[in-house]
Design a protein around this motif. Sequence first.
Motif, mmCIF file in Angstrom:
data_model
loop_
_atom_site.group_PDB
_atom_site.id
_atom_site.type_symbol
_atom_site.label_atom_id
_atom_site.label_comp_id
_atom_site.label_asym_id
_atom_site.label_seq_id
_atom_site.Cartn_x
_atom_site.Cartn_y
_atom_site.Cartn_z
ATOM 1 N N ARG A 76 0.809 -1.215 0.000
ATOM 2 C CA ARG A 76 0.000 0.000 0.000
ATOM 3 C C ARG A 76 0.850 1.278 0.000
ATOM 4 N NH1 ARG A 76 -3.146 -3.922 2.153
ATOM 5 N NH2 ARG A 76 -5.397 -3.622 2.284
ATOM 6 N N ILE A 77 2.125 1.154 0.322
ATOM 7 C CA ILE A 77 2.983 2.332 0.493
ATOM 8 C C ILE A 77 3.827 2.531 -0.760
ATOM 9 C CG2 ILE A 77 4.786 3.406 1.897
ATOM 10 C CD1 ILE A 77 3.899 1.603 4.199
ATOM 11 N N ARG A 78 3.831 3.735 -1.273
ATOM 12 C CA ARG A 78 4.656 4.082 -2.418
ATOM 13 C C ARG A 78 5.482 5.311 -2.042
ATOM 14 N NH1 ARG A 78 3.129 -0.173 -3.652
ATOM 15 N NH2 ARG A 78 2.113 -0.891 -5.580
ATOM 16 N N HIS A 79 6.734 5.072 -1.662
ATOM 17 C CA HIS A 79 7.599 6.199 -1.288
ATOM 18 C C HIS A 79 9.059 5.764 -1.385
ATOM 19 C CE1 HIS A 79 9.371 9.508 1.045
ATOM 20 N NE2 HIS A 79 8.292 10.163 0.696
ATOM 21 N N PRO A 80 9.930 6.645 -1.889
ATOM 22 C CA PRO A 80 11.344 6.264 -2.049
ATOM 23 C C PRO A 80 12.076 6.006 -0.742
ATOM 24 C CG PRO A 80 11.015 8.603 -2.539
ATOM 25 C CD PRO A 80 9.658 7.985 -2.452
ATOM 26 N N ARG A 81 11.525 6.434 0.393
ATOM 27 C CA ARG A 81 12.177 6.198 1.686
ATOM 28 C C ARG A 81 11.701 4.907 2.334
ATOM 29 N NH1 ARG A 81 16.397 7.778 1.035
ATOM 30 N NH2 ARG A 81 15.728 8.034 -1.109
ATOM 31 N N VAL A 82 10.843 4.169 1.647
ATOM 32 C CA VAL A 82 10.363 2.863 2.111
ATOM 33 C C VAL A 82 10.676 1.847 1.027
ATOM 34 C CG1 VAL A 82 8.356 1.495 2.795
ATOM 35 C CG2 VAL A 82 8.517 3.897 3.471
ATOM 36 N N PRO A 83 11.437 0.787 1.333
ATOM 37 C CA PRO A 83 11.760 -0.213 0.307
ATOM 38 C C PRO A 83 10.505 -0.821 -0.315
ATOM 39 C CG PRO A 83 13.116 -0.536 2.258
ATOM 40 C CD PRO A 83 12.066 0.480 2.628
ATOM 41 N N ARG A 84 10.540 -0.986 -1.626
ATOM 42 C CA ARG A 84 9.396 -1.538 -2.343
ATOM 43 C C ARG A 84 9.261 -3.038 -2.093
ATOM 44 N NH1 ARG A 84 10.201 -1.864 -7.506
ATOM 45 N NH2 ARG A 84 12.440 -1.396 -7.412
ATOM 46 N N LEU A 85 8.049 -3.502 -2.065
ATOM 47 C CA LEU A 85 7.774 -4.934 -1.997
ATOM 48 C C LEU A 85 7.932 -5.515 -3.395
ATOM 49 C CD1 LEU A 85 6.700 -7.379 -0.323
ATOM 50 C CD2 LEU A 85 4.416 -6.738 -1.151
ATOM 51 N N LEU A 86 8.807 -6.516 -3.532
ATOM 52 C CA LEU A 86 9.075 -7.125 -4.832
ATOM 53 C C LEU A 86 8.378 -8.464 -5.016
ATOM 54 C CD1 LEU A 86 12.916 -6.377 -5.159
ATOM 55 C CD2 LEU A 86 10.976 -5.002 -5.954
ATOM 56 N N GLY A 87 8.036 -9.109 -3.922
ATOM 57 C CA GLY A 87 7.376 -10.406 -4.059
ATOM 58 C C GLY A 87 7.130 -11.052 -2.715
ATOM 59 N N ARG A 88 6.402 -12.155 -2.748
ATOM 60 C CA ARG A 88 6.090 -12.928 -1.543
ATOM 61 C C ARG A 88 5.852 -14.377 -1.937
ATOM 62 N NH1 ARG A 88 0.177 -10.751 0.335
ATOM 63 N NH2 ARG A 88 0.835 -8.759 -0.537
ATOM 64 N N GLY A 89 5.927 -15.246 -0.955
ATOM 65 C CA GLY A 89 5.716 -16.655 -1.234
ATOM 66 C C GLY A 89 5.879 -17.483 0.022
ATOM 67 N N GLU A 90 6.105 -18.804 -0.157
ATOM 68 C CA GLU A 90 6.293 -19.717 0.960
ATOM 69 C C GLU A 90 7.438 -20.674 0.660
ATOM 70 O OE1 GLU A 90 2.581 -21.706 1.528
ATOM 71 O OE2 GLU A 90 1.899 -20.279 3.056
ATOM 72 N N TRP A 91 8.199 -20.973 1.684
ATOM 73 C CA TRP A 91 9.204 -22.028 1.622
ATOM 74 C C TRP A 91 8.708 -23.178 2.492
ATOM 75 C CZ3 TRP A 91 12.175 -23.572 5.991
ATOM 76 C CH2 TRP A 91 13.159 -24.532 5.727
#
Length: 471
Positions: A76-91
Amino acid sequence: MSSPPRQPCPEAASPDALVPGTVLGPWRLSGQVGRGTYGAVYRAEREGGGAAKGALKLALHPRDERFEREADLLSRIRHPRVPRLLGRGEWVGGPWNMPYPYLVMEWVEGMPLYDWARLRSPTSRQVLQILAQLAQALEATHRAKGLHRDVKGDNVLVGPKGEAWLMDFGCGTYVGARPLTEGPLAPGTRLYRSPQALRHLWTHRKRGGAYSASAEDDVYALGVMAYRVVTGTHPPPGTDLEAKQVRRQGGRAGRPPAHVLNRWVSPELSALIERMLADGPSQRGDASEWAEVLERVAARAGAAADLPLEGAVERVAPEVHAAARSRDVPRWRGGALAVPAGVVAGAYLVIALSAPYIPDESWMALPDAGLEEQGRIGLADAAAETSSLFMIGHGTAEASRSAVTLDMPKGPLKGQKRPPCRPRWEVEVNKACWSQVGTVSPPCGAEGYEWKGFCYMPVIAPERPNTSDGR
């Protein structure tokens, strides 16, 4: 959003022991870089020749729902001072071949904030610029109807050019998210809790009831972090009702302003930190105001803002530093400690013990010096109103100096400790025990006392235990 297929990895015994080369979804691990309470962090690269690099955070507990909530918040957050979410999953792995969620965030190069301050010896202006960036990150988080809830130096990275990132949203939440924990307070770090959170914890210690955190709690934690950066120690808790050892005078906690502990802190920065740490939530302002004010103050601050904070180590209290023996107060090494541990311990002892212990419910009528009833005050106005107070030690007029200097009393204050004065940092003056605040020269602030050209705080005798059997 559907998750990528689970990736079995039978050769790994646990999620914090994955070897380089392990593949999770489209990500190949190249080594572990950290481990926390709930997750292990690996450096990862996208498979298939992609240039993307990420920080993969893998849960240490199967089916940990915190990871889904953190990923939802980051998305939900779009800002250069917050790292972007690139992906998710399960191991899928571990002793019982269970699913462990993971998320992948943008990789950023930097060092933890407190390490940066210790190694770089920044100026007040540089600290203001860092705080402005973090306020922008919080503004974006709050605008997305989210809360971080664990703002602290360990969760901030600073890059080589002074760029800052707000990290680790594992304790965060957002409007509509399902609560994941029971008890009065959500996960977080106690030293950064707001006065309201600690009061709630005290009043609900027996009968439960969850505290509803707000954006102002994040602002308070930002103030705690700023105070720690420039003084080398955390401020005393906004309220500590579990131990009933809070000093209260005029409805305000007895906290030495940052410039009292470190005279190289600029008056503007010290004043703004005090505003972030205000007892009343509405007096702290919101992150959007802070982002604007901090940037403006950083641009317009005077020459005092360009003095390295490192100077406090060698020029404020060298002889007391050599005698310090406390192991309870964090001590910076490498030149960025604002004031030695023994001095901090002496200055803060009064906060816990300088007044009779308060009754159980007395905190309920303790407004922030009357400001809470007046409504929200603009941050720029508040900084201007308090600038004269925080100019002490930075060349103010003599009239202002005398207004914040107290003469040493001729006898002990009420409840003050009397000789013998121990440990060695306690000084006997006029048949009472005092703690010297380094070699800081007067004025000593509203609660300090002058003696022979230096500033002292009273050491208060601990309350005698009740030996009766009454209940």
